[in-house]
Write an enzyme that holds these catalytic residues in place. Structure first.
Site, PDB file in Angstrom:
ATOM      1  N   SER A  14       0.836  -1.204   0.000  1.00 38.04           N
ATOM      2  CA  SER A  14       0.000   0.000   0.000  1.00 38.04           C
ATOM      3  C   SER A  14       0.872   1.256   0.000  1.00 38.04           C
ATOM      4  O   SER A  14       1.623   1.490  -0.931  1.00 38.04           O
ATOM      5  CB  SER A  14      -0.951  -0.041   1.194  1.00 38.04           C
ATOM      6  OG  SER A  14      -1.953   0.944   1.082  1.00 38.04           O
ATOM      7  N   ASP A  58      -9.541  -5.024  -5.075  1.00 41.82           N
ATOM      8  CA  ASP A  58      -8.974  -3.875  -4.376  1.00 41.82           C
ATOM      9  C   ASP A  58      -9.327  -2.595  -5.121  1.00 41.82           C
ATOM     10  O   ASP A  58      -9.229  -2.530  -6.352  1.00 41.82           O
ATOM     11  CB  ASP A  58      -7.458  -4.042  -4.281  1.00 41.82           C
ATOM     12  CG  ASP A  58      -6.769  -2.900  -3.539  1.00 41.82           C
ATOM     13  OD1 ASP A  58      -7.473  -2.112  -2.886  1.00 41.82           O
ATOM     14  OD2 ASP A  58      -5.532  -2.826  -3.612  1.00 41.82           O
ATOM     15  N   HIS A  64      -7.975  -5.209  -0.032  1.00 40.08           N
ATOM     16  CA  HIS A  64      -6.775  -4.436   0.209  1.00 40.08           C
ATOM     17  C   HIS A  64      -6.204  -4.815   1.575  1.00 40.08           C
ATOM     18  O   HIS A  64      -6.930  -5.040   2.530  1.00 40.08           O
ATOM     19  CB  HIS A  64      -7.120  -2.940   0.187  1.00 40.08           C
ATOM     20  CG  HIS A  64      -5.943  -2.033   0.270  1.00 40.08           C
ATOM     21  ND1 HIS A  64      -5.200  -1.678  -0.831  1.00 40.08           N
ATOM     22  CD2 HIS A  64      -5.383  -1.379   1.325  1.00 40.08           C
ATOM     23  CE1 HIS A  64      -4.228  -0.856  -0.453  1.00 40.08           C
ATOM     24  NE2 HIS A  64      -4.316  -0.660   0.845  1.00 40.08           N
TER      25      HIS A  64
END
Length: 684
Positions: free
Chosen positions: A428, A616, A646
């Site tokens: 991320s 995601d 995610h």
């Protein structure tokens, strides 16, 4: 599954239910039966309208894939999510038609379930309409259009007013792997319970434990849970999210992580002083360049890191390295045992940047998979605890990560490595930092890493519309309101030039919360019992910025809302979201949004291995970045896993699907360390 077959089955089950429930024999359930009939008619109407829309997507969505072997993009995902919803409706409809006359049929429960999925289907229909606008307005093969600010603004306006609670109640997590749904339900119930008590205490384990005692009503009332989650995700401030996410940093939860993950010989926290470094130039090692310590916002400051190693290696117990470790830490538990033999330095070094939206968490909450990586790859792992936003916005985190990378290259002998091959890995926000640190190495003229493994990275830190970003309307882990708050925090929209007095603000409250916990247990137990007796009872809504909520409602009410075809209109929320626009110029900085970087800043990057999830909201970030690198001739691979949300790296031990995805990340890191043994070179 063939899409036409799904729609045929849906139409058939709707007709069957309408006939059975509207038959000549009188139903014992009265108004509930009428609700079911009305619901099935609405579902049939949505299904018939959606079939040609889905057909139009299936005819073109292959143009947006990275390649033929990687069929993944936001348009495919929207169709996949819709299909998952339809399959749930078909299964539930068949059950109702077969059992509605039975003595043990739970009429109210089944009606509520079907109504929830009908609402979800209505909202998904709206998302597909928005996606049609994207296909029409964007360039062929492009998943987003940064030049079309008007389209992105209208998407944000739609998000602000559209009803979302149905996706967080009975329908929670229907799009993900079934093994994850109980976990997601636990997370959402914990979050809404935490939000109820938020404001009474700052943060930490005390609030979390008290929340467990007040969560009964959210277990037995999914509608209340969905409504509260919608309120929280739309209008609670960033400090709530930092506080909730950082609960994973507590001694209790991190202790469970250590039990569940591999034990390691070295787990050492380091504090590196802000001193200039000299590193050789990549073009001519006889020459060197100076690397300054991080200075943004408040001047030079130390950089914090964590060294994890499954095996004790030469250098890791040296006095020089231990000099960087705080005196109150006992990081190397067993190396002093006489039968423990040190191993020679590894030729590899893994440098890790954690996720958390640039605003939360540390290496401590990512230890579960870092420990496993160290064992599986037989490599020391250096994880960087960079300063967090909004207290430390861009470029502080990037400066600290780049400095840590340079320090690791210069001091690799202390870390148990010769650094013959160095890999950057992150998830991320950490994936973003892996890419931007490599870009800084290029511009500084020093050695770049030998490869990057970025899991579901954020490469475009804006609210620009893309098909996968439409999923922020239904995603329990990454709603748009939360995403925009993180982006704006990193951009420095609410920054004050004050140096944080403590390294990790989330941990400072844990001791205080623990002291307060005992005094709250009695009240918490009382609230829990009352919530079970009266599920409709809710606590005062603390922490909501009413001024912002009102402003959001006004904005949504007067905005130029998109028009929908054939008299269709999505459900609207009574609780409008306030989404700050990501309009700050720094967002377009290529070191913030590498997807916007010019060719000159990306040319020369090492092989980049992207691992994303089809479900995601940031999927399109990975697809478009991979396509951009390939078009430049850069080495890049893209792997897309199915049915996971995610943040799946932190869920590695929850189910076999997340473990499989984590194993893919390990294999991509191994490709960096052993390119000749990988079996194939990265796609170019």
């Amino acid at each position: 599954m063939d899409h036409s077959a799904v729609f045929t089955a849906l139409d058939k089950v709707c007709e069957e239910n309408i006939c059975v429930l509207s038959g000549p024999s009188e139903s014992p359930y009265g108004t509930v039966t009428k609700r079911l009939v009305a619901c099935m008619r609405k579902i049939r109407q949505h299904g018939r309208a959606l079939e040609p829309v889905v057909a139009s997507f299936t005819a073109v969505y292959h143009h947006y894939d990275f390649d033929a072997q990687t069929p993944a993009n936001g348009y495919r995902t929207l169709v996949k999510v819709l299909q998952s919803c339809l399959v749930h409706i078909i299964h539930k409809g068949r059950y109702i038609a077969s059992n509605c006359r039975g003595a043990f049929f739970r009429a109210e429960h089944n009606a509520a379930e079907m109504e929830a999925y009908c609402s979800a289907l209505c909202q998904l229909r709206a998302l597909l309409h928005l996606a049609q606008r994207l296909i029409h307005d964007n360039a062929h093969g492009h998943l987003y259009s940064p030049q079309d600010a008007d389209l992105s603004d209208r998407f944000v306006q739609e998000y602000s007013s559209m009803h979302k609670a149905c996706f967080y109640g009975r329908c929670l997590g229907f799009q993900f792997s079934p093994a994850l749904r109980p976990f997601l339900q636990t997370i959402v119930i914990s979050m809404v319970s935490y939000g109820e008590t938020y404001g009474r205490q700052q943060s930490g384990i005390g609030t979390a434990a008290l929340s467990l005692l007040t969560s009964g009503k959210y277990v037995i009332n999914p509608e209340l849970r969905g409504a509260e989650f919608e309120r929280i995700t739309q209008n609670l401030d960033l400090h709530f999210w930092k506080s909730f996410w950082n609960v994973t940093e507590s001694d209790i939860l991190s202790g469970f992580t250590r039990i569940a993950s591999n034990p390691v010989q070295v787990n050492l926290t380091l504090t590196v002083p802000p001193e200039s470094l000299r590193l050789p130039l990549a073009s001519d090692p006889r020459l060197s360049t100076s690397v300054s310590p991080p200075v943004a916002h408040w001047g030079p400051g130390p950089v914090h890191m964590r060294l994890i190693s499954y095996d004790l290696r030469d250098g890791q117990d040296s006095e020089e390295l231990l000099g960087f470790s705080p005196g109150d830490v006992a990081p190397i538990a067993s190396p002093r045992l006489p039968w423990l033999q040190k191993k020679p330095p590894s030729p590899w070094l893994l440098i890790h940047f954690h996720g958390g939206g640039f605003v939360a968490q540390t290496s401590r909450s990512h230890e579960n998979y870092l420990r496993n990586w160290s064992k599986e790859l037989s490599v020391p792992v250096l994880s960087v605890d960079y300063s967090l936003s909004p207290e430390a916005p861009f470029p502080r985190a990037l400066e600290e990560c780049f400095y840590a990378y340079c320090w690791a290259l210069k001091h690799c002998h202390l870390l148990g490595s010769t650094a013959e091959r160095v890999c950057l890995a992150g998830d991320s926000a950490g994936g973003n930092l892996c890419i931007t640190v490599s870009m800084k190495a290029l511009t500084a003229g020093i050695r770049v890493p030998d490869g990057i493994m970025a899991a579901y990275p954020a490469t475009l830190l804006t609210t620009d519309a893309s098909p996968s970003r439409l999923l922020t309307l239904i995603d329990p882990l990454l709603p748009l309101g939360v995403l925009s708050r993180c982006i704006n925090a990193y951009a420095g929209s609410d920054f004050q030039t004050i140096q944080p007095s403590e390294r990790r603000g989330s941990l400072s409250a844990l001791g205080r919360d623990t002291a307060l916990l005992l005094s709250d247990l009695t009240q918490g137990a009382s609230n829990w019992i009352q919530s079970l007796l009266d599920p409709t009872r809710t606590a005062p809504r603390q922490g909501t910025d009413h001024r912002r909520a009102s402003a959001g409602a006004a904005t949504a009410g007067t905005a130029d809302i998109l028009h929908y075809p054939d008299g269709f209109e999505p459900l609207r929320s009574e609780c409008h979201a306030y989404v700050l626009p990501t309009s700050y110029p720094v967002i377009r900085n290529p070191f913030v949004s590498p997807l916007l970087a010019p060719t000159g800043l990306l040319k020369g990057l090492p092989p980049v291995h992207l691992v994303a999830s089809a479900l995601d909201a940031l999927l399109d970030d990975s697809v478009m970045f991979a396509k951009k690198l390939r078009a430049m001739g850069q080495a890049v691979t893209l792997t897309v896993v199915d049915d996971l949300p995610h943040g799946f790296l932190s869920l590695a031990q929850v189910c076999k699907e997340t473990q499989f995805a984590c194993d893919i990340c390990v294999s991509r890191i191994r490709m960096v360390f052993q390119p000749d043994a990988a079996g194939a070179s990265p796609q170019t």
